[in-house]
Design a protein around this motif. Structure first.
Motif, PDB file in Angstrom:
ATOM      1  N   PHE A  87       0.844  -1.193   0.000  1.00 57.87           N
ATOM      2  CA  PHE A  87       0.000   0.000   0.000  1.00 57.87           C
ATOM      3  C   PHE A  87       0.883   1.247   0.000  1.00 57.87           C
ATOM      4  CE2 PHE A  87      -3.907  -2.254   1.366  1.00 57.87           C
ATOM      5  CZ  PHE A  87      -4.831  -1.560   0.579  1.00 57.87           C
ATOM      6  N   PHE A  88       0.515   2.196  -0.858  1.00 60.45           N
ATOM      7  CA  PHE A  88       1.104   3.531  -0.837  1.00 60.45           C
ATOM      8  C   PHE A  88       0.004   4.503  -0.390  1.00 60.45           C
ATOM      9  CE2 PHE A  88       3.585   1.234  -3.984  1.00 60.45           C
ATOM     10  CZ  PHE A  88       4.885   1.612  -3.703  1.00 60.45           C
ATOM     11  N   TRP A  89       0.386   5.435   0.460  1.00 58.39           N
ATOM     12  CA  TRP A  89      -0.595   6.416   0.948  1.00 58.39           C
ATOM     13  C   TRP A  89       0.132   7.710   1.283  1.00 58.39           C
ATOM     14  CZ3 TRP A  89      -0.787   9.083   5.584  1.00 58.39           C
ATOM     15  CH2 TRP A  89      -1.962   9.775   5.853  1.00 58.39           C
ATOM     16  N   SER A  90      -0.523   8.831   0.970  1.00 61.44           N
ATOM     17  CA  SER A  90       0.058  10.112   1.346  1.00 61.44           C
ATOM     18  C   SER A  90      -1.058  11.136   1.514  1.00 61.44           C
ATOM     19  CB  SER A  90       1.074  10.593   0.298  1.00 61.44           C
ATOM     20  OG  SER A  90       1.829  11.679   0.806  1.00 61.44           O
ATOM     21  N   VAL A  91      -0.663  12.323   1.971  1.00 62.93           N
ATOM     22  CA  VAL A  91      -1.642  13.389   2.194  1.00 62.93           C
ATOM     23  C   VAL A  91      -1.029  14.716   1.785  1.00 62.93           C
ATOM     24  CG1 VAL A  91      -0.917  13.515   4.620  1.00 62.93           C
ATOM     25  CG2 VAL A  91      -3.093  14.545   3.921  1.00 62.93           C
ATOM     26  N   GLY A  92      -1.773  15.477   1.005  1.00 62.02           N
ATOM     27  CA  GLY A  92      -1.332  16.792   0.564  1.00 62.02           C
ATOM     28  C   GLY A  92      -2.133  17.886   1.249  1.00 62.02           C
ATOM     29  N   ALA A  93      -1.561  19.068   1.310  1.00 61.91           N
ATOM     30  CA  ALA A  93      -2.188  20.191   2.008  1.00 61.91           C
ATOM     31  C   ALA A  93      -3.624  20.380   1.570  1.00 61.91           C
ATOM     32  CB  ALA A  93      -1.380  21.463   1.756  1.00 61.91           C
ATOM     33  N   GLY A  94      -4.485  20.450   2.572  1.00 62.60           N
ATOM     34  CA  GLY A  94      -5.796  20.922   2.206  1.00 62.60           C
ATOM     35  C   GLY A  94      -7.094  20.200   2.419  1.00 62.60           C
ATOM     36  N   TRP A  95      -7.366  18.952   2.168  1.00 60.94           N
ATOM     37  CA  TRP A  95      -6.527  17.778   2.122  1.00 60.94           C
ATOM     38  C   TRP A  95      -6.722  17.001   0.820  1.00 60.94           C
ATOM     39  CZ3 TRP A  95      -3.316  17.698   6.154  1.00 60.94           C
ATOM     40  CH2 TRP A  95      -3.691  18.394   7.300  1.00 60.94           C
ATOM     41  N   GLN A  96      -5.648  16.464   0.268  1.00 59.99           N
ATOM     42  CA  GLN A  96      -5.689  15.550  -0.871  1.00 59.99           C
ATOM     43  C   GLN A  96      -5.064  14.237  -0.399  1.00 59.99           C
ATOM     44  OE1 GLN A  96      -4.273  17.811  -4.596  1.00 59.99           O
ATOM     45  NE2 GLN A  96      -3.330  18.915  -2.907  1.00 59.99           N
ATOM     46  N   ILE A  97      -5.846  13.169  -0.399  1.00 57.74           N
ATOM     47  CA  ILE A  97      -5.394  11.929   0.212  1.00 57.74           C
ATOM     48  C   ILE A  97      -5.560  10.767  -0.761  1.00 57.74           C
ATOM     49  CG2 ILE A  97      -5.639  10.404   2.197  1.00 57.74           C
ATOM     50  CD1 ILE A  97      -6.887  12.723   3.728  1.00 57.74           C
ATOM     51  N   PRO A  98      -4.480  10.361  -1.436  1.00 57.78           N
ATOM     52  CA  PRO A  98      -4.535   9.180  -2.313  1.00 57.78           C
ATOM     53  C   PRO A  98      -4.077   7.909  -1.598  1.00 57.78           C
ATOM     54  CG  PRO A  98      -2.498  10.377  -2.725  1.00 57.78           C
ATOM     55  CD  PRO A  98      -3.199  11.092  -1.587  1.00 57.78           C
ATOM     56  N   THR A  99      -4.762   6.817  -1.869  1.00 59.71           N
ATOM     57  CA  THR A  99      -4.389   5.488  -1.378  1.00 59.71           C
ATOM     58  C   THR A  99      -4.264   4.573  -2.578  1.00 59.71           C
ATOM     59  OG1 THR A  99      -5.635   5.885   0.663  1.00 59.71           O
ATOM     60  CG2 THR A  99      -5.000   3.612   0.185  1.00 59.71           C
ATOM     61  N   MET A 100      -3.149   3.876  -2.715  1.00 64.61           N
ATOM     62  CA  MET A 100      -2.880   3.084  -3.920  1.00 64.61           C
ATOM     63  C   MET A 100      -2.365   1.707  -3.519  1.00 64.61           C
ATOM     64  SD  MET A 100      -0.398   4.109  -7.135  1.00 64.61           S
ATOM     65  CE  MET A 100       1.075   4.272  -6.090  1.00 64.61           C
ATOM     66  N   LEU A 101      -2.886   0.695  -4.190  1.00 64.60           N
ATOM     67  CA  LEU A 101      -2.481  -0.684  -3.956  1.00 64.60           C
ATOM     68  C   LEU A 101      -1.728  -1.213  -5.176  1.00 64.60           C
ATOM     69  CD1 LEU A 101      -2.577  -3.297  -2.242  1.00 64.60           C
ATOM     70  CD2 LEU A 101      -4.804  -3.779  -3.307  1.00 64.60           C
ATOM     71  N   PHE A 102      -0.528  -1.725  -4.923  1.00 65.36           N
ATOM     72  CA  PHE A 102       0.326  -2.297  -5.969  1.00 65.36           C
ATOM     73  C   PHE A 102       0.685  -3.718  -5.580  1.00 65.36           C
ATOM     74  CE2 PHE A 102       1.498   1.197  -8.757  1.00 65.36           C
ATOM     75  CZ  PHE A 102       2.099   0.563  -9.849  1.00 65.36           C
TER      76      PHE A 102
END
Length: 331
Positions: free
Chosen positions: A314-329
């Motif tokens: 799993f990849f996950w991150s958070v950008g200001a504001g909020w922008q939150i992507p979660t990705m499964l590889f």
């Protein structure tokens, strides 16, 4: 349908190491005690670019050259080049175009810059993977992420100045007929209520030439907020992707999350009831490197043998504001 796999990943960091003592002494002289803050964030050291010749583009270039060498490929092999940064050295020409030139890319190359703040590299790898699924003419794509944040921090700000480090990461995505690995799925969660909490430049780009602008207004402005607000979204989206693909926590070998806060990682781990050893943490060594941080964690996991071919990640991150992507590889 062809799979979009991670062929190779690499990272680059400057040589200069700055330990916590420097920042503790710096803020103690102002009457501010940041020791507890550094413990919560999980900081011990960080790499800082301190040369006039080093910036987001040059660090990204070194990561790109490293990943190409390790993959046994050249710039001419790349059908797509994406440069990801929230602190780009240039707004035009694009940094991807400069990267194409330095790597001697071919004419039939798609180039673009991308910015989703600290969520940028996870977002760009996800978007590039989906684009490659729809365009059979793209065999190899190079995604490079780098933030040169330290230079833009206000030395009087105890939140940003001791927190950030500088580093770059690069990933080569490859089209493959092996359906047992590659990009699986993703989710995005957006909550724009806090969109004014972090701004750079603080004065706005249209005002940088104003005679009334102070040096502080040209730097990052960070209004304090509860950084744990993104934790529930992370837990919910990871669980939703697991359910969607009939997987369990036991099926996941590693979680490569934003390295912004050790506390957030611990809360996500607890909320998922997942083993601690599955959560790769490098923020104690690198500081917070922004957009590149999940992929530095990923490559460190590969180097340490925590992540192997065929593993779910799993990849996950958070950008200001909020922008939150979660990705499964599946690596």
């Amino acid at each position: 349908m062809d799979s979009i796999t991670i062929r190779q990943a690499a990272y680059y960091h400057p040589e200069r190491v700055v330990h916590n003592d420097f920042y503790l002494n710096h803020f103690n002289s102002m009457g501010k005690d940041i020791e507890r803050f550094l413990q919560v964030m999980g900081r011990e050291r960080r790499y800082i670019a301190d040369s006039e010749e080093e910036n987001a583009f040059t660090m990204g270039l070194k990561a790109a050259q490293k990943v190409l060498l390790e993959a046994g490929l050249t710039g001419e092999d790349m059908d797509m080049i994406v440069f990801v940064s929230q602190t780009p050295e240039y707004t035009y020409p694009t940094n991807a175009l400069l990267l194409h030139h330095k790597l001697q890319g071919k004419h039939r190359t798609i180039t673009m810059d991308s910015n989703a703040n600290c969520a940028g590299m996870v977002t760009s790898v996800e978007q590039t993977s989906r684009y490659m699924q729809s365009n059979p003419h793209v065999r190899y794509a190079l995604v490079v992420g780098c933030d040169h944040s330290s230079i833009h921090c206000n030395p009087d700000d105890e939140i940003t100045y001791p927190n950030f480090g500088d580093a770059a990461a690069a990933v080569i995505l490859e089209r493959s007929t092996d359906e047992s690995k590659g990009f699986v799925d993703s989710l995005f969660y957006i909550d724009s209520e806090g969109s004014g909490n972090i701004t750079f430049p603080a004065c706005g780009l249209s005002n940088i030439y104003s005679k009334d602008v102070t040096p502080e207004q040209l730097r990052i402005r960070w209004i304090p907020f509860d950084g744990t607000v993104c934790v529930d979204a992370a837990i919910n989206d990871i669980q939703e992707l697991l359910a969607r693909h009939e997987l369990t926590i036991e099926d996941i070998s590693a979680f490569c999350l934003s390295q912004f806060s050790l506390k957030n990682i611990e809360l996500i781990q607890s909320g998922l009831a997942a083993p601690q050893e599955k959560f790769i943490y490098v923020g104690d060594e690198f500081g917070y490197t922004g957009t590149s941080s999940p992929f530095i964690a990923f490559q460190r996991g590969v180097e340490d043998g925590v992540i192997k071919r065929g593993d779910y990640v799993f990849f996950w991150s958070v950008g200001a504001g909020w922008q939150i992507p979660t990705m499964l590889f599946r690596y």
